[in-house]
Design a protein around this motif. Structure first.
Motif, PDB file in Angstrom:
ATOM      1  N   LYS A   1       0.954  -1.051  -0.196  1.00  0.00           N
ATOM      2  CA  LYS A   1       0.188  -0.384   0.232  1.00  0.00           C
ATOM      3  C   LYS A   1       0.860   1.236   0.112  1.00  0.00           C
TER       4      LYS A   1
ATOM      5  N   LYS B   1       2.021   8.176   2.307  1.00  0.00           N
ATOM      6  CA  LYS B   1       2.218   9.177   2.059  1.00  0.00           C
ATOM      7  C   LYS B   1       3.735   9.250   2.820  1.00  0.00           C
TER       8      LYS B   1
ATOM      9  N   HIS C   1      -1.672   1.042  -9.764  1.00  0.00           N
ATOM     10  CA  HIS C   1      -2.662   1.927  -9.463  1.00  0.00           C
ATOM     11  C   HIS C   1      -2.835   2.517 -11.026  1.00  0.00           C
TER      12      HIS C   1
ATOM     13  N   GLN D   1      -7.759   5.761  -8.043  1.00  0.00           N
ATOM     14  CA  GLN D   1      -7.987   4.976  -6.749  1.00  0.00           C
ATOM     15  C   GLN D   1      -7.173   5.491  -5.778  1.00  0.00           C
ATOM     16  N   LEU D   2      -5.827   5.840  -6.162  1.00  0.00           N
ATOM     17  CA  LEU D   2      -5.141   6.395  -5.337  1.00  0.00           C
ATOM     18  C   LEU D   2      -5.389   8.410  -4.637  1.00  0.00           C
TER      19      LEU D   2
ATOM     20  N   ARG E   1      -8.294   9.426  -3.700  1.00  0.00           N
ATOM     21  CA  ARG E   1      -8.919   9.863  -3.299  1.00  0.00           C
ATOM     22  C   ARG E   1      -9.208   8.571  -1.449  1.00  0.00           C
ATOM     23  N   SER E   2      -7.163   8.153  -1.604  1.00  0.00           N
ATOM     24  CA  SER E   2      -6.905   7.880  -0.222  1.00  0.00           C
ATOM     25  C   SER E   2      -6.706   8.936   0.614  1.00  0.00           C
TER      26      SER E   2
END
Length: 209
Positions: free
Chosen positions: A25, A28, A201, A205-206, A208-209
């Motif tokens: 995953k 950040k 990815h 998708q990214l 929104r995290s």
């Protein structure tokens, strides 16, 4: 010997490539972004009206904005406008003079122009790590994940992802933020990453995290 005009194609969907072998995953606090070779010279092969490259540049802009918002460092690669024949070496046999024949096209595309907060690395070979400080910079920033976007997916993007993996840096390739010579080449790169060295990815998708 040079790159031919690249026809537009539809970007791959998640069902077009296999699931990743790992469940990594993006963190950040541990990630950095690499915008790979988005120079006028390489982008011009798609043509001004290419829907493909317009979508990809929009997605890279979105990806970069997310990284800036989350204090994720942003790096660019750019080939120098001038390289002598010896320095360019085997690239001459494979691609001819390349960018060095068009030094006026060496800038990063205007839509993605780096800011004073970004770092532009000089690019000498397919991999962004070759003869650059990228590995050392990532270690200094305590970043062991590399988010990769740009061109071309099955050449420099894939080679950079592979070298990141071999240096203990987890690569994440953003499927709809890279472009290639064809859909076949694009899918080859994504499939190789998922099967052998990283995670693919999509930008939404990214972010929104």
């Amino acid at each position: 010997m040079s790159i031919r005009k690249i026809e537009s194609y539809h970007l791959p969907l998640k069902q077009d490539y296999p699931e990743a072998k790992v469940d990594w995953k993006i963190d950040k606090q541990r990630a950095a972004l690499l915008i790979h070779d988005m120079q006028d010279y390489f982008i011009n092969f798609y043509g001004e009206e290419s829907p493909l490259i317009q979508i990809v540049m929009h997605n890279i802009s979105k990806l970069k904005a997310w990284c800036v918002q989350n204090d994720i460092p942003v790096y660019y690669t750019a080939q120098p406008a001038k390289q002598d024949y010896q320095d360019r070496a085997l690239l001459n046999d494979m691609w001819g003079a390349g960018l060095t024949a068009y030094p006026e096209q060496a800038d990063i595309v205007k839509q993605l122009a780096p800011t004073k907060h970004d770092l532009v690395l000089t690019k000498w070979r397919y991999s962004a790590f070759y003869r650059s400080d990228l590995e050392q910079l990532l270690k200094k920033e305590q970043r062991d994940q590399l988010i990769i976007c740009g061109v071309y997916a099955h050449i420099g993007v894939l080679q950079t992802a592979a070298e990141a993996f071999m240096n203990g840096i987890k690569p994440f390739v953003i499927a709809d933020s890279v472009a290639d010579f064809s859909l076949k080449d694009h899918l080859f790169a994504l499939q190789y990453v998922q099967r052998n060295l990283g995670v693919v990815h999509h930008v939404n998708q990214l972010v929104r995290s």
